[in-house]
Design a protein around this motif. Sequence first.
Motif, short mmCIF file in Angstrom:
data_model
loop_
_atom_site.label_atom_id
_atom_site.label_comp_id
_atom_site.label_asym_id
_atom_site.label_seq_id
_atom_site.Cartn_x
_atom_site.Cartn_y
_atom_site.Cartn_z
N THR A 115 24.93 0.01 -28.38
CA THR A 115 25.71 1.21 -28.07
C THR A 115 24.95 2.50 -28.30
OG1 THR A 115 26.63 1.23 -30.32
CG2 THR A 115 27.86 0.01 -28.64
N GLU A 116 23.72 2.40 -28.84
CA GLU A 116 22.97 3.60 -29.20
C GLU A 116 21.50 3.41 -28.83
OE1 GLU A 116 20.67 6.38 -31.09
OE2 GLU A 116 20.70 4.36 -31.95
N PRO A 117 20.89 4.35 -28.08
CA PRO A 117 19.54 4.14 -27.55
C PRO A 117 18.47 3.86 -28.59
CG PRO A 117 20.58 6.01 -26.45
CD PRO A 117 21.47 5.63 -27.59
N VAL A 118 18.49 4.55 -29.73
CA VAL A 118 17.41 4.36 -30.71
C VAL A 118 17.44 2.95 -31.30
CG1 VAL A 118 16.51 5.09 -32.95
CG2 VAL A 118 17.17 6.80 -31.26
N SER A 119 18.63 2.46 -31.65
CA SER A 119 18.69 1.12 -32.22
C SER A 119 18.27 0.06 -31.20
CB SER A 119 20.10 0.82 -32.74
OG SER A 119 21.06 0.85 -31.69
N VAL A 120 18.62 0.26 -29.93
CA VAL A 120 18.20 -0.68 -28.88
C VAL A 120 16.68 -0.60 -28.69
CG1 VAL A 120 18.38 -1.29 -26.44
CG2 VAL A 120 20.43 -0.60 -27.71
N ALA A 121 16.13 0.60 -28.71
CA ALA A 121 14.68 0.77 -28.54
C ALA A 121 13.92 0.11 -29.68
CB ALA A 121 14.34 2.25 -28.47
N LEU A 122 14.40 0.28 -30.92
CA LEU A 122 13.78 -0.37 -32.07
C LEU A 122 13.78 -1.89 -31.90
CD1 LEU A 122 15.18 1.65 -35.11
CD2 LEU A 122 12.78 1.10 -34.75
#
Length: 368
Positions: A115-122
Amino acid sequence: MTDTAVRITAASHHVTVASSTPSITDWSRRYFGPWWQATSSEAGAVAGPLVAAGVDEAEAAQLAQLVTDYPHDVVTYANAPLLHTRDDDGCVYAHQPDSSLSYQYRPDVLRIAGTEPVSVALAAARLARELLRSQLLADGWHILHASAAVRDGSIVLALGEKGAGKTTTALLLARSGWQLLANDRVFVRPDGDGGVDVLPWPSAAAIGLGSLDALGVYDEVRARHLAGERLHPTQHERVSQALTDGKRVPIFASSGKELKPQFFPDQLTTWLGLSLAVSGKAGRIVFPRIAPAAAPAVEGRGRELVDSDFFTAGTEDRYPDVFGLAPQTTNGEVRRVLADRLTALPSASIVLSHDTEASAKLLAELAR
């Protein structure tokens, strides 16, 4: 939105990260680019296993339900609970409630929804590295607990326990005109001429506040921090506050672990002015220890390499292999060959101090 993709390459092996969110693929390009070749590619031109990552609340919820509605196991993964299960066809489903991340893995295709770009990118960068690592391990590479710096293709490896001074050794050499190849781990494999090939292990670089001060780069790092530039998001908030307050002494968690600034690989160049290398041949080994007030000196010849110097699935504590990516067996004979070849290299046990000029001079003399 047009899909974006980045192809990550190490030693002829590939992984592709694709997403409809450009910041997710930009993150992987930034994270791997300095050490592993990370280049933009056509979203439909997949090379190697695929990590398909996106910000999609509905898909994240659907995948999470496939875990929570069925019997599942729970492990700690990336410092957070991860629920996971495997169906009869061998597909792995996983969910991390704390970060609203969900996963689905079939051979060569790993889907990540959140639901959140930074956590998905990590998560996408982390799993892309795990997929590429599995290919390298299957190809005969092993992982060594070591930092590394290279000049003219010849590498100085620094080995030792946590806190021994491995990162300090590599950074001192890098600040003296060498290229930094790794700050904590490297891939190693015997070559056909009796030597050892070395590749970097891309990761965020943890460098203590005291080390930044001793290396003479603390003021530059703090200035960038105060100007609004940000280090890696896994950095503890106490470290960020220490930089804001201008504190230079080490700070520690209640567990006794030192909390350190966490640099993206590319920030080692843009913030610290270091040059990064992508490969080389092992040429020398040092076994450092840090004694702040001592005179830097050689204490004797280095020791033999042992099994604990090598990284194995059994020593991985942050990212257990819930997706079954790692090879089921490793070649013990190759590891013995590596240990013998590395032990035969010129080596020294050394003591380094907080006198960075004197410590750098000692390392330069050893590395001639």
